[in-house]
Enzyme design. Structure first.
Site, PDB file in Angstrom:
ATOM      1  N   LEU A 114       0.821  -1.209   0.000  1.00 40.19           N
ATOM      2  CA  LEU A 114       0.000   0.000   0.000  1.00 40.19           C
ATOM      3  C   LEU A 114       0.858   1.263   0.000  1.00 40.19           C
ATOM      4  O   LEU A 114       0.546   2.246  -0.679  1.00 40.19           O
ATOM      5  CB  LEU A 114      -0.920  -0.013   1.224  1.00 40.19           C
ATOM      6  N   ARG A 116       3.531   1.834  -1.382  1.00 43.56           N
ATOM      7  CA  ARG A 116       4.146   2.126  -2.686  1.00 43.56           C
ATOM      8  C   ARG A 116       3.304   3.125  -3.479  1.00 43.56           C
ATOM      9  O   ARG A 116       3.791   3.714  -4.443  1.00 43.56           O
ATOM     10  CB  ARG A 116       4.326   0.830  -3.482  1.00 43.56           C
ATOM     11  N   HIS A 117       2.064   3.286  -3.064  1.00 41.68           N
ATOM     12  CA  HIS A 117       1.189   4.278  -3.695  1.00 41.68           C
ATOM     13  C   HIS A 117       1.416   5.595  -2.957  1.00 41.68           C
ATOM     14  O   HIS A 117       0.700   5.934  -2.012  1.00 41.68           O
ATOM     15  CB  HIS A 117      -0.266   3.808  -3.628  1.00 41.68           C
ATOM     16  N   ARG A 118       2.412   6.340  -3.378  1.00 41.47           N
ATOM     17  CA  ARG A 118       2.920   7.459  -2.594  1.00 41.47           C
ATOM     18  C   ARG A 118       2.004   8.665  -2.600  1.00 41.47           C
ATOM     19  O   ARG A 118       2.239   9.636  -1.872  1.00 41.47           O
ATOM     20  CB  ARG A 118       4.322   7.830  -3.098  1.00 41.47           C
ATOM     21  N   ARG A 183      10.589  -6.558  17.836  1.00 44.24           N
ATOM     22  CA  ARG A 183       9.681  -6.632  16.683  1.00 44.24           C
ATOM     23  C   ARG A 183      10.356  -7.212  15.446  1.00 44.24           C
ATOM     24  O   ARG A 183       9.689  -7.570  14.476  1.00 44.24           O
ATOM     25  CB  ARG A 183       9.130  -5.247  16.350  1.00 44.24           C
ATOM     26  N   ASN A 199      -7.025  11.354  -2.442  1.00 44.76           N
ATOM     27  CA  ASN A 199      -8.049  12.006  -3.242  1.00 44.76           C
ATOM     28  C   ASN A 199      -8.632  11.017  -4.247  1.00 44.76           C
ATOM     29  O   ASN A 199      -8.122   9.903  -4.414  1.00 44.76           O
ATOM     30  CB  ASN A 199      -7.485  13.254  -3.929  1.00 44.76           C
ATOM     31  N   ARG A 201      -8.685  10.891  -7.489  1.00 42.38           N
ATOM     32  CA  ARG A 201      -7.776  10.476  -8.552  1.00 42.38           C
ATOM     33  C   ARG A 201      -6.820   9.393  -8.056  1.00 42.38           C
ATOM     34  O   ARG A 201      -6.557   8.401  -8.748  1.00 42.38           O
ATOM     35  CB  ARG A 201      -6.991  11.675  -9.064  1.00 42.38           C
ATOM     36  N   ARG A 210      -4.637  -2.566  -8.363  1.00 41.58           N
ATOM     37  CA  ARG A 210      -4.772  -3.572  -7.310  1.00 41.58           C
ATOM     38  C   ARG A 210      -6.096  -4.331  -7.324  1.00 41.58           C
ATOM     39  O   ARG A 210      -6.348  -5.151  -6.444  1.00 41.58           O
ATOM     40  CB  ARG A 210      -4.619  -2.894  -5.937  1.00 41.58           C
TER      41      ARG A 210
END
Length: 244
Positions: A114, A116-118, A183, A199, A201, A210
């Site tokens: 997720l 990676r969707h900057r 961890r 947003n 877009r 995805r």
């Protein structure tokens, strides 16, 4: 996995009042009833942004004078305008419509994909500041079992591995190792909670990459469907653009 829409872009009361005060109120209410039934705040904001690019008017003047044109007659003019914008690639005008979600119980593997969707924004539950030992308030770490593990009928073996990892984590904590270092043994399957915003877009682009049947891993494909459905529930006009 549980996804809740926390909030989305809506018209401000001051803008609504400004539109109401700009014309004969009785006439406006008659027109308003004709087009507002199926019109969302997102559509109105998109109209202001789109027409601002091509009009000598201000955004408020656009809403005051052109709303009935685009949203009257079952919104046919509005649909044509939005279709044109999407087909022409002028989708920056859709960046003014935002959606924020509370996400619960997704794996760290999904989180890695997720992020990676900057163009999206994240606030993620920390494994540094939260302790996941068996005797902590969390009761230990939870985890996601991949769909393929169920298909191969080996969930029991997978769970045994997770139990062993929990024991290793607990042992490190008992040795006095800080949780920020303990961890290191937690797996990609470990779950986390987060708040994510984007947003329209950005979400349309995310979904196109995805969605199910597009080669995405099963968990994030399910996540994408949940996001799409939540957005369509409040902005139904976006449905066609998720499928295009």
């Amino acid at each position: 996995m549980n996804i809740t829409l926390l909030g989305h872009t809506q018209l401000s009361l001051s803008v609504i009042e400004s539109i109401l005060n700009s014309k004969n109120k009785y006439l406006f209410f008659v027109e308003f009833e004709e087009w507002s039934g199926d019109t969302t705040d997102g559509q109105v904001i998109a109209l202001a942004a789109i027409r601002q690019c091509y009009s000598h008017k201000t955004a408020l003047e656009v809403l005051e004078t052109e709303s009935e044109k685009y949203f009257g007659d079952k919104g046919q003019e509005g649909k044509r305008l939005f279709n044109h914008i999407v087909k022409s690639g002028h989708t920056s005008t859709l960046e003014h419509i935002h959606f924020t979600f509370a996400v619960e119980g997704v794996s760290r593997a999904l989180l890695a994909q997720l992020t990676r969707h900057r163009q999206l924004s994240f606030s993620v539950q920390s494994q540094r500041y939260n302790k996941f030992s068996s005797d902590s308030r969390s009761g230990g770490f939870d985890y996601v079992i991949p769909e393929s593990v169920y298909k191969e009928k080996v969930p029991g073996e997978f769970q045994l591995m997770m139990t062993e990892i929990q024991k290793m984590y607990d042992k490190l904590i008992n040795f006095g190792i800080p949780q920020e270092d303990a961890r290191a043994v937690l797996p990609n399957a470990a779950t986390c909670n987060l708040v994510v915003s984007g947003n329209l877009r950005a979400w349309l682009e995310f979904y196109s990459k995805r969605k199910k049947g597009n080669g995405a891993q099963a968990e994030i494909a399910e996540f994408a469907e949940c996001i799409k459905n939540a957005i369509i529930e409040v902005e139904s006009w976006t449905s066609d653009y998720f499928e295009s």
